[in-house]
Write an enzyme that holds these catalytic residues in place. Structure first.
Site, PDB file in Angstrom:
ATOM      1  N   ARG A  49      51.194  54.937  66.991  1.00  0.00           N
ATOM      2  CA  ARG A  49      52.285  54.887  65.996  1.00  0.00           C
ATOM      3  C   ARG A  49      53.631  54.502  66.588  1.00  0.00           C
ATOM      4  NH1 ARG A  49      49.305  59.215  64.631  1.00  0.00           N
ATOM      5  NH2 ARG A  49      47.994  58.855  62.818  1.00  0.00           N
ATOM      6  N   LYS A  68      61.781  41.932  65.365  1.00  0.00           N
ATOM      7  CA  LYS A  68      60.646  41.425  64.578  1.00  0.00           C
ATOM      8  C   LYS A  68      59.500  41.191  65.547  1.00  0.00           C
ATOM      9  CE  LYS A  68      62.519  38.748  60.740  1.00  0.00           C
ATOM     10  NZ  LYS A  68      62.478  37.378  60.188  1.00  0.00           N
ATOM     11  N   GLU A 123      68.070  26.616  68.440  1.00  0.00           N
ATOM     12  CA  GLU A 123      68.531  27.897  67.875  1.00  0.00           C
ATOM     13  C   GLU A 123      69.992  28.160  68.267  1.00  0.00           C
ATOM     14  OE1 GLU A 123      66.749  29.569  65.743  1.00  0.00           O
ATOM     15  OE2 GLU A 123      64.665  28.998  66.154  1.00  0.00           O
ATOM     16  N   LYS A 181      73.325  37.024  67.025  1.00  0.00           N
ATOM     17  CA  LYS A 181      72.104  37.566  66.425  1.00  0.00           C
ATOM     18  C   LYS A 181      72.221  39.085  66.288  1.00  0.00           C
ATOM     19  CE  LYS A 181      67.238  37.552  65.845  1.00  0.00           C
ATOM     20  NZ  LYS A 181      65.929  37.045  66.167  1.00  0.00           N
ATOM     21  N   GLU A 183      66.006  42.526  57.220  1.00  0.00           N
ATOM     22  CA  GLU A 183      66.048  41.288  56.452  1.00  0.00           C
ATOM     23  C   GLU A 183      65.977  41.504  54.949  1.00  0.00           C
ATOM     24  OE1 GLU A 183      64.933  37.049  57.754  1.00  0.00           O
ATOM     25  OE2 GLU A 183      63.120  37.829  56.868  1.00  0.00           O
ATOM     26  N   ARG A 213      70.521  38.949  56.736  1.00  0.00           N
ATOM     27  CA  ARG A 213      69.826  38.408  57.901  1.00  0.00           C
ATOM     28  C   ARG A 213      69.263  37.013  57.630  1.00  0.00           C
ATOM     29  NH1 ARG A 213      66.083  41.910  62.113  1.00  0.00           N
ATOM     30  NH2 ARG A 213      65.223  40.161  63.242  1.00  0.00           N
ATOM     31  N   ASN A 252      68.144  31.899  58.932  1.00  0.00           N
ATOM     32  CA  ASN A 252      67.128  30.913  58.552  1.00  0.00           C
ATOM     33  C   ASN A 252      67.695  29.525  58.274  1.00  0.00           C
ATOM     34  OD1 ASN A 252      65.025  32.727  58.766  1.00  0.00           O
ATOM     35  ND2 ASN A 252      65.243  33.427  56.660  1.00  0.00           N
ATOM     36  N   HIS A 254      65.589  26.463  58.709  1.00  0.00           N
ATOM     37  CA  HIS A 254      64.201  26.916  58.835  1.00  0.00           C
ATOM     38  C   HIS A 254      63.337  26.646  57.605  1.00  0.00           C
ATOM     39  CE1 HIS A 254      65.641  28.727  62.472  1.00  0.00           C
ATOM     40  NE2 HIS A 254      64.475  29.264  62.743  1.00  0.00           N
ATOM     41  N   HIS A 276      60.398  24.679  58.936  1.00  0.00           N
ATOM     42  CA  HIS A 276      59.033  25.208  59.018  1.00  0.00           C
ATOM     43  C   HIS A 276      58.023  24.223  58.454  1.00  0.00           C
ATOM     44  CE1 HIS A 276      60.141  29.710  59.477  1.00  0.00           C
ATOM     45  NE2 HIS A 276      59.830  29.158  60.635  1.00  0.00           N
ATOM     46  N   HIS A 333      59.085  24.310  67.632  1.00  0.00           N
ATOM     47  CA  HIS A 333      59.837  25.049  66.618  1.00  0.00           C
ATOM     48  C   HIS A 333      61.309  24.601  66.604  1.00  0.00           C
ATOM     49  CE1 HIS A 333      61.105  28.345  64.071  1.00  0.00           C
ATOM     50  NE2 HIS A 333      62.051  28.633  64.961  1.00  0.00           N
TER      51      HIS A 333
HETATM   52  N1  LIG Z   1      60.297  37.713  66.778  1.00  0.00           N
HETATM   53  C1  LIG Z   1      61.192  36.829  66.408  1.00  0.00           C
HETATM   54  O1  LIG Z   1      62.246  37.144  65.856  1.00  0.00           O
HETATM   55  C2  LIG Z   1      60.904  35.390  66.707  1.00  0.00           C
HETATM   56  C3  LIG Z   1      61.934  34.440  66.569  1.00  0.00           C
HETATM   57  C4  LIG Z   1      61.646  33.124  66.915  1.00  0.00           C
HETATM   58  C5  LIG Z   1      60.386  32.771  67.368  1.00  0.00           C
HETATM   59  N2  LIG Z   1      59.417  33.716  67.475  1.00  0.00           N
HETATM   60  C6  LIG Z   1      58.072  33.382  67.984  1.00  0.00           C
HETATM   61  O2  LIG Z   1      58.213  32.968  69.336  1.00  0.00           O
HETATM   62  C7  LIG Z   1      57.134  32.090  69.662  1.00  0.00           C
HETATM   63  C8  LIG Z   1      57.684  30.898  70.397  1.00  0.00           C
HETATM   64  O3  LIG Z   1      58.316  31.342  71.566  1.00  0.00           O
HETATM   65  P1  LIG Z   1      58.467  30.391  72.834  1.00  0.00           P
HETATM   66  O4  LIG Z   1      59.047  29.104  72.417  1.00  0.00           O
HETATM   67  O5  LIG Z   1      59.128  31.191  73.882  1.00  0.00           O
HETATM   68  O6  LIG Z   1      56.944  30.064  73.179  1.00  0.00           O
HETATM   69  P2  LIG Z   1      55.908  30.559  74.316  1.00  0.00           P
HETATM   70  O7  LIG Z   1      55.985  32.011  74.522  1.00  0.00           O
HETATM   71  O8  LIG Z   1      54.598  29.982  73.931  1.00  0.00           O
HETATM   72  O9  LIG Z   1      56.463  29.815  75.616  1.00  0.00           O
HETATM   73  C9  LIG Z   1      56.422  28.406  75.692  1.00  0.00           C
HETATM   74  C10 LIG Z   1      55.663  27.943  76.930  1.00  0.00           C
HETATM   75  O10 LIG Z   1      56.480  28.169  78.083  1.00  0.00           O
HETATM   76  C11 LIG Z   1      55.753  28.905  79.070  1.00  0.00           C
HETATM   77  N3  LIG Z   1      56.768  29.640  79.827  1.00  0.00           N
HETATM   78  C12 LIG Z   1      57.357  30.812  79.517  1.00  0.00           C
HETATM   79  N4  LIG Z   1      58.361  31.055  80.355  1.00  0.00           N
HETATM   80  C13 LIG Z   1      58.401  30.033  81.234  1.00  0.00           C
HETATM   81  C14 LIG Z   1      59.259  29.695  82.326  1.00  0.00           C
HETATM   82  N5  LIG Z   1      60.298  30.458  82.648  1.00  0.00           N
HETATM   83  N6  LIG Z   1      59.016  28.560  82.996  1.00  0.00           N
HETATM   84  C15 LIG Z   1      57.988  27.727  82.629  1.00  0.00           C
HETATM   85  N7  LIG Z   1      57.178  27.969  81.601  1.00  0.00           N
HETATM   86  C16 LIG Z   1      57.384  29.119  80.903  1.00  0.00           C
HETATM   87  C17 LIG Z   1      54.772  29.709  78.283  1.00  0.00           C
HETATM   88  O11 LIG Z   1      53.681  30.103  79.072  1.00  0.00           O
HETATM   89  C18 LIG Z   1      54.372  28.711  77.188  1.00  0.00           C
HETATM   90  O12 LIG Z   1      53.432  27.813  77.695  1.00  0.00           O
HETATM   91  C19 LIG Z   1      56.437  31.742  68.364  1.00  0.00           C
HETATM   92  O13 LIG Z   1      55.237  32.449  68.272  1.00  0.00           O
HETATM   93  C20 LIG Z   1      57.414  32.225  67.292  1.00  0.00           C
HETATM   94  O14 LIG Z   1      56.777  32.627  66.120  1.00  0.00           O
HETATM   95  C21 LIG Z   1      59.666  35.021  67.164  1.00  0.00           C
HETATM   96 ZN   LIG Z   2      63.763  29.734  64.660  1.00  0.00          ZN
END
Ligand SMILES: NC(=O)c1ccc[n+]([C@@H]2O[C@H](COP(=O)([O-])OP(=O)(O)OC[C@H]3O[C@@H](n4cnc5c(N)ncnc54)[C@H](O)[C@@H]3O)[C@@H](O)[C@H]2O)c1
Ligand SMILES: [Zn+2]
Length: 337
Positions: A102, A124, A166, A208, A218, A222, A226, A229, A233, A243
């Site tokens: 939990r 999130k 972003e 943020k 949200e 919040r 977006n 977005h 999206h 993204h």
């Molecule tokens: N929770 C939220 O509020 C929120 C907001 C925006 C996005 N997201 C989520 O985040 C995800 C995307 O995140 P991301 O773009 O970080 O993707 P990711 O975690 O897939 O990382 C991108 C790539 O970079 C690699 N990597 C990570 N750090 C590295 C480094 N320092 N050097 C070299 N390679 C590295 C990873 O292994 C991966 O291959 C999506 O799933 C999206 O839905 C969540």
């Molecule tokens: Zn985004």
């Protein structure tokens, strides 16, 4: 330097000193195959779980696997999960921490620019179900966030750009000074100059955090996060753009929409377009049939009572939320150059 968000701190710097001991009695560090290869020894004293790099790890199967490992390692309510990776690792680790027994503590150590400026802050967490992104999750705030900008030196250019999308968004919605800073320091930012990277990560986290503090779950405010977005999206699902690249295009189109509706002037649209181009973003819509885009936008979860609510731009640093009809959106998409 530090930024406060709700009741936790976001620490930003290079070689940030992380002392985990105050956060729990037992730790498990979650990483992906890339962050293990690059930074696997960052927390030498703690057990680790490694998941495949990539979005596919935000799945029920991987969630099950990590929970099972947590149980095997004897994690209890005094334990803490550490996410060492990008948004994928952060979202998954946060969801595990938010639901195991939990809810136990977790710490974000984001290693991508996108994770440092966006996903690690705000609480999130979640995973995907088939092709439906982020449909299962909980709000679960981290106990702390540690953004070490020296991690970014290993990131491919495309991933840096994704995070910059972003950062530019924060300038558009809240901060004309950040926007000007991004215009004036392109060379240094592209070269990942530590001082400049820390500045943009700090400003992004401050913005943020301020938005999240006003509206943690949200309900309304919040949603300004977006901007770009709603259309972005739809572009993301129908293209191979990341993204950040998709929301960059979304920002251009939503700025054009704002201008068509008389909410902002043409110079504002031009400034955003030019800035995105200067950072190497595509600002032309890839070859996606307009009907497919419209269909995806309509089924987007942000549609309320048949109307899609858009974050419209009034000027750089100022936005408002307003419903837009399909006909108005059609007009913009059909008049694209
Ligand atoms: N929770 C939220 O509020 C929120 C907001 C925006 C996005 N997201 C989520 O985040 C995800 C995307 O995140 P991301 O773009 O970080 O993707 P990711 O975690 O897939 O990382 C991108 C790539 O970079 C690699 N990597 C990570 N750090 C590295 C480094 N320092 N050097 C070299 N390679 C590295 C990873 O292994 C991966 O291959 C999506 O799933 C999206 O839905 C969540
Ligand atoms: Zn985004």
């Amino acid at each position: 330097m530090q930024v406060n968000c709700l009741d936790y701190q976001i620490h930003i710097g290079t070689k940030v000193d992380i002392d985990l001991s105050s956060y729990g009695t037992k730790f498990l560090v979650l990483m992906d195959t890339n962050t293990e290869r690059l930074f696997g020894d960052y927390f030498p004293d703690y057990p680790r779980i490694v998941v495949e790099a990539g979005e596919a790890s935000k799945s029920m199967e991987t969630y099950d696997h990590v929970l099972t490992e947590a149980l095997k390692h004897g994690l209890d309510r005094q334990s803490c999960i550490v996410a060492l990776g990008g948004g994928v690792v952060g979202d998954l680790a946060g969801f595990v921490a938010g639901t195991y027994m939990r809810g136990i503590k977790f710490i974000q150590v984001p290693t991508t620019l996108l994770a440092q400026v966006d996903s690690s802050v705000g609480g999130k967490t979640g995973i995907n179900l088939g092709n439906t992104k982020n449909i299962v999750g909980v709000f679960h705030q981290p106990a702390a966030v540690y953004c070490d900008t020296s991690f970014l030196a290993h990131l491919p250019e495309k991933e840096i750009r994704s995070g910059l999308g972003e950062v530019i968004k924060y300038g558009c919605i809240k901060d004309p000074e950040l926007f000007s800073y991004l215009e004036e320091h392109i060379e240094q930012i592209v070269a990942l100059n530590p001082e400049h990277m820390q500045h943009i990560v700090q400003r992004s986290c401050e913005i943020k955090a301020a938005v999240v503090q006003q509206d943690e779950k949200e309900s309304d405010y919040r949603r300004i996060l977006n901007f770009g977005h709603t259309i972005g999206h739809a572009v993301e699902v129908h293209s191979t753009l990341t993204h950040g690249e998709s929301i960059a295009l979304g920002m251009v189109l939503e700025a054009q929409l704002s201008h068509t509706l008389g909410v902002c002037d043409e110079e504002t649209v031009d400034r955003i377009t030019k800035l995105l181009q200067a950072y190497g973003f595509t600002t032309q819509l890839p070859d996606i049939p307009k009907e497919q885009l419209l269909e995806k936008i309509k089924t987007d979860k942000k549609t309320i009572a048949g109307k899609t609510h858009y974050v419209l731009l009034e000027a750089i640093g100022n936005v408002r939320i307003q419903p837009v009809t399909e006909a108005q959106l059609n007009e913009v998409l059909c008049n694209l150059p």
